[in-house]
Design a protein around this motif. Structure first.
Motif, PDB file in Angstrom:
ATOM      1  N   SER A  87      -3.208  -9.270   5.904  1.00  0.00           N
ATOM      2  CA  SER A  87      -3.057  -7.672   5.288  1.00  0.00           C
ATOM      3  C   SER A  87      -2.602  -7.883   3.923  1.00  0.00           C
ATOM      4  N   ASP A  88      -1.434  -9.024   3.740  1.00  0.00           N
ATOM      5  CA  ASP A  88      -0.874  -8.979   2.483  1.00  0.00           C
ATOM      6  C   ASP A  88      -1.936  -9.305   1.342  1.00  0.00           C
ATOM      7  N   SER A  89      -2.949 -10.272   1.807  1.00  0.00           N
ATOM      8  CA  SER A  89      -3.882 -10.812   0.774  1.00  0.00           C
ATOM      9  C   SER A  89      -4.817  -9.509   0.377  1.00  0.00           C
ATOM     10  N   LEU A  90      -5.455  -8.988   1.517  1.00  0.00           N
ATOM     11  CA  LEU A  90      -6.291  -7.696   1.288  1.00  0.00           C
ATOM     12  C   LEU A  90      -5.565  -6.714   0.343  1.00  0.00           C
ATOM     13  N   PHE A  91      -4.157  -6.470   0.631  1.00  0.00           N
ATOM     14  CA  PHE A  91      -3.515  -5.388   0.112  1.00  0.00           C
ATOM     15  C   PHE A  91      -3.550  -5.758  -1.624  1.00  0.00           C
ATOM     16  N   ALA A  92      -3.046  -7.180  -1.579  1.00  0.00           N
ATOM     17  CA  ALA A  92      -3.062  -7.634  -3.271  1.00  0.00           C
ATOM     18  C   ALA A  92      -4.212  -7.601  -4.100  1.00  0.00           C
ATOM     19  N   SER A  93      -5.435  -7.884  -3.210  1.00  0.00           N
ATOM     20  CA  SER A  93      -6.656  -7.739  -3.859  1.00  0.00           C
ATOM     21  C   SER A  93      -7.066  -6.363  -4.109  1.00  0.00           C
ATOM     22  N   PHE A  94      -6.681  -5.336  -3.271  1.00  0.00           N
ATOM     23  CA  PHE A  94      -6.707  -4.028  -3.383  1.00  0.00           C
ATOM     24  C   PHE A  94      -5.896  -3.561  -4.729  1.00  0.00           C
ATOM     25  N   ARG A  95      -4.658  -4.073  -4.692  1.00  0.00           N
ATOM     26  CA  ARG A  95      -3.952  -3.739  -6.044  1.00  0.00           C
ATOM     27  C   ARG A  95      -4.604  -4.300  -7.382  1.00  0.00           C
ATOM     28  N   ARG A  96      -5.170  -5.295  -7.444  1.00  0.00           N
ATOM     29  CA  ARG A  96      -5.946  -5.898  -8.524  1.00  0.00           C
ATOM     30  C   ARG A  96      -7.313  -5.172  -8.920  1.00  0.00           C
ATOM     31  N   ALA A  97      -7.802  -4.382  -8.105  1.00  0.00           N
ATOM     32  CA  ALA A  97      -9.143  -3.834  -8.242  1.00  0.00           C
ATOM     33  C   ALA A  97      -9.119  -2.779  -9.470  1.00  0.00           C
ATOM     34  N   PRO A  98     -10.362  -2.852  -9.972  1.00  0.00           N
ATOM     35  CA  PRO A  98     -10.126  -2.110 -11.402  1.00  0.00           C
ATOM     36  C   PRO A  98     -10.155  -0.513 -10.844  1.00  0.00           C
TER      37      PRO A  98
ATOM     38  N   THR B  55      -7.239   0.917  -9.669  1.00  0.00           N
ATOM     39  CA  THR B  55      -6.169   1.142  -8.978  1.00  0.00           C
ATOM     40  C   THR B  55      -4.775   0.786  -9.824  1.00  0.00           C
ATOM     41  N   THR B  56      -3.914   1.470  -9.417  1.00  0.00           N
ATOM     42  CA  THR B  56      -2.830   1.260 -10.182  1.00  0.00           C
ATOM     43  C   THR B  56      -1.740   0.491  -9.198  1.00  0.00           C
ATOM     44  N   ALA B  57      -1.001  -0.658  -9.775  1.00  0.00           N
ATOM     45  CA  ALA B  57       0.013  -1.534  -9.046  1.00  0.00           C
ATOM     46  C   ALA B  57       0.919  -0.522  -8.452  1.00  0.00           C
ATOM     47  N   PRO B  58       1.628  -0.542  -7.174  1.00  0.00           N
ATOM     48  CA  PRO B  58       2.505   0.139  -6.907  1.00  0.00           C
ATOM     49  C   PRO B  58       4.125  -0.512  -7.280  1.00  0.00           C
ATOM     50  N   THR B  59       4.806   0.767  -7.339  1.00  0.00           N
ATOM     51  CA  THR B  59       6.206   0.482  -7.635  1.00  0.00           C
ATOM     52  C   THR B  59       6.886   0.506  -6.447  1.00  0.00           C
ATOM     53  N   PRO B  60       8.097  -0.035  -6.525  1.00  0.00           N
ATOM     54  CA  PRO B  60       8.879   0.094  -5.085  1.00  0.00           C
ATOM     55  C   PRO B  60       8.943   1.547  -4.555  1.00  0.00           C
ATOM     56  N   GLU B  61       8.883   2.556  -5.460  1.00  0.00           N
ATOM     57  CA  GLU B  61       9.342   3.797  -5.036  1.00  0.00           C
ATOM     58  C   GLU B  61       8.149   4.362  -4.650  1.00  0.00           C
ATOM     59  N   THR B  62       6.687   4.175  -5.114  1.00  0.00           N
ATOM     60  CA  THR B  62       5.372   4.410  -4.594  1.00  0.00           C
ATOM     61  C   THR B  62       4.492   3.707  -4.255  1.00  0.00           C
ATOM     62  N   PRO B  63       4.655   2.914  -2.919  1.00  0.00           N
ATOM     63  CA  PRO B  63       3.838   1.791  -2.487  1.00  0.00           C
ATOM     64  C   PRO B  63       2.317   2.462  -2.516  1.00  0.00           C
ATOM     65  N   VAL B  64       1.358   1.662  -2.388  1.00  0.00           N
ATOM     66  CA  VAL B  64      -0.137   2.132  -2.207  1.00  0.00           C
ATOM     67  C   VAL B  64      -0.376   1.457  -0.999  1.00  0.00           C
ATOM     68  N   SER B  65      -1.211   2.036   0.035  1.00  0.00           N
ATOM     69  CA  SER B  65      -1.585   1.247   1.194  1.00  0.00           C
ATOM     70  C   SER B  65      -3.058   1.035   0.862  1.00  0.00           C
ATOM     71  N   LEU B  66      -3.762   0.378   2.234  1.00  0.00           N
ATOM     72  CA  LEU B  66      -5.241  -0.063   1.945  1.00  0.00           C
ATOM     73  C   LEU B  66      -5.879   1.222   2.170  1.00  0.00           C
ATOM     74  N   PRO B  67      -7.107   1.284   1.487  1.00  0.00           N
ATOM     75  CA  PRO B  67      -7.863   2.510   2.226  1.00  0.00           C
ATOM     76  C   PRO B  67      -8.155   2.566   3.346  1.00  0.00           C
ATOM     77  N   GLN B  68      -8.478   3.945   3.998  1.00  0.00           N
ATOM     78  CA  GLN B  68      -8.388   4.250   5.392  1.00  0.00           C
ATOM     79  C   GLN B  68      -9.702   3.128   5.890  1.00  0.00           C
ATOM     80  N   GLU B  69     -10.742   2.915   5.317  1.00  0.00           N
ATOM     81  CA  GLU B  69     -11.752   2.064   6.074  1.00  0.00           C
ATOM     82  C   GLU B  69     -11.350   0.750   6.208  1.00  0.00           C
ATOM     83  N   LEU B  70      -9.992   0.461   5.629  1.00  0.00           N
ATOM     84  CA  LEU B  70      -9.552  -1.025   6.047  1.00  0.00           C
ATOM     85  C   LEU B  70      -8.582  -1.013   6.986  1.00  0.00           C
ATOM     86  N   THR B  71      -7.974   0.051   7.519  1.00  0.00           N
ATOM     87  CA  THR B  71      -7.049   0.272   8.250  1.00  0.00           C
ATOM     88  C   THR B  71      -7.310   0.984   9.675  1.00  0.00           C
ATOM     89  N   THR B  72      -6.438   0.676  10.453  1.00  0.00           N
ATOM     90  CA  THR B  72      -6.459   1.449  11.835  1.00  0.00           C
ATOM     91  C   THR B  72      -5.385   2.587  12.052  1.00  0.00           C
TER      92      THR B  72
END
Length: 168
Positions: free
Chosen positions: A137-148, A150-167
C-alpha cells in the motif's frame, strides 16, 4: 518486476478485494450503515472534523456522491455538519456520538469476522501479511503521489489512492 509477476499480483489483489467485499458485506447485514457508508464514517473518524471536499478527495469520489453519502449519514444521525468558521461556503463534517458508537461496533464486527475467517493462521502469518500489505500500500501510494498531475500531500491534506485501487 517481470510482467508475469505484475499480472499475478494484480489478479491476487483483485481476488483479495472481491473476497474482502463479500466477507464484509456478509458481516454488514446488521441493520446499520452499509459497507460504503462505513468507509465514509471511518475516514471521518480517522480525521475528526473535515470538509466534504477533503473527504471526497480522500475517498476518490465526486462531490455529488459525497453529498449523497453525507446527507444519508446525517439523516441517520451518524454525522453532523456545521458551517466552516473561516469559509461560509463550506461545511465541516464530524461523527456524532451515535456515529462513533456505530462505527466502533462495525469495526469490531469486521475484526471478529477476519479472526474467524483466518482462525487457522498463526499470529506470525497474520503479522507478516499485515506488514507485506502495508508495504504494498505504501509503495502504491508513493507511486501515485509521484504520478504526473498529482499533488504531493501535506500532513494537513493527505491524498488517498484512487477508488479503483481501494476497497471500501
Amino acid at each position: 518486476m517481470q510482467q508475469e509477476t505484475a499480472d499475478d499480483l494484480i489478479r491476487t489483489i483483485h481476488t483479495l478485494q472481491r473476497t474482502l467485499r463479500c466477507l464484509t458485506q456478509h458481516g454488514a447485514n446488521t441493520g446499520g450503515p452499509g459497507v460504503a457508508l462505513q468507509g465514509v464514517m471511518r475516514m471521518i473518524g480517522e480525521d475528526g472534523e473535515l470538509r466534504a471536499t477533503e473527504l471526497a478527495a480522500k475517498l476518490g469520489i465526486g462531490p455529488a456522491g459525497m453529498s449523497r453519502h453525507v446527507a444519508e449519514l446525517e439523516e441517520l444521525g451518524y454525522v453532523r455538519r456545521r458551517p466552516h468558521p473561516q469559509d461560509r461556503r463550506a461545511y465541516l463534517i464530524s461523527l456524532t456520538e451515535l456515529g462513533e458508537s456505530v462505527l466502533r461496533e462495525a469495526l469490531a464486527g469486521r475484526t471478529v469476522l477476519l479472526q474467524e475467517a483466518l482462525a487457522d493462521w498463526s499470529e506470525e502469518e497474520a503479522q507478516l501479511a499485515s506488514t507485506t500489505l502495508g508495504s504494498l500500500s505504501d509503495s502504491l501510494f508513493a507511486s501515485f503521489r509521484r504520478a504526473p498531475g498529482t499533488t504531493a500531500p501535506t500532513p494537513e491534506t493527505p491524498v488517498s489512492l484512487p477508488q479503483e485501487l481501494t476497497t471500501k
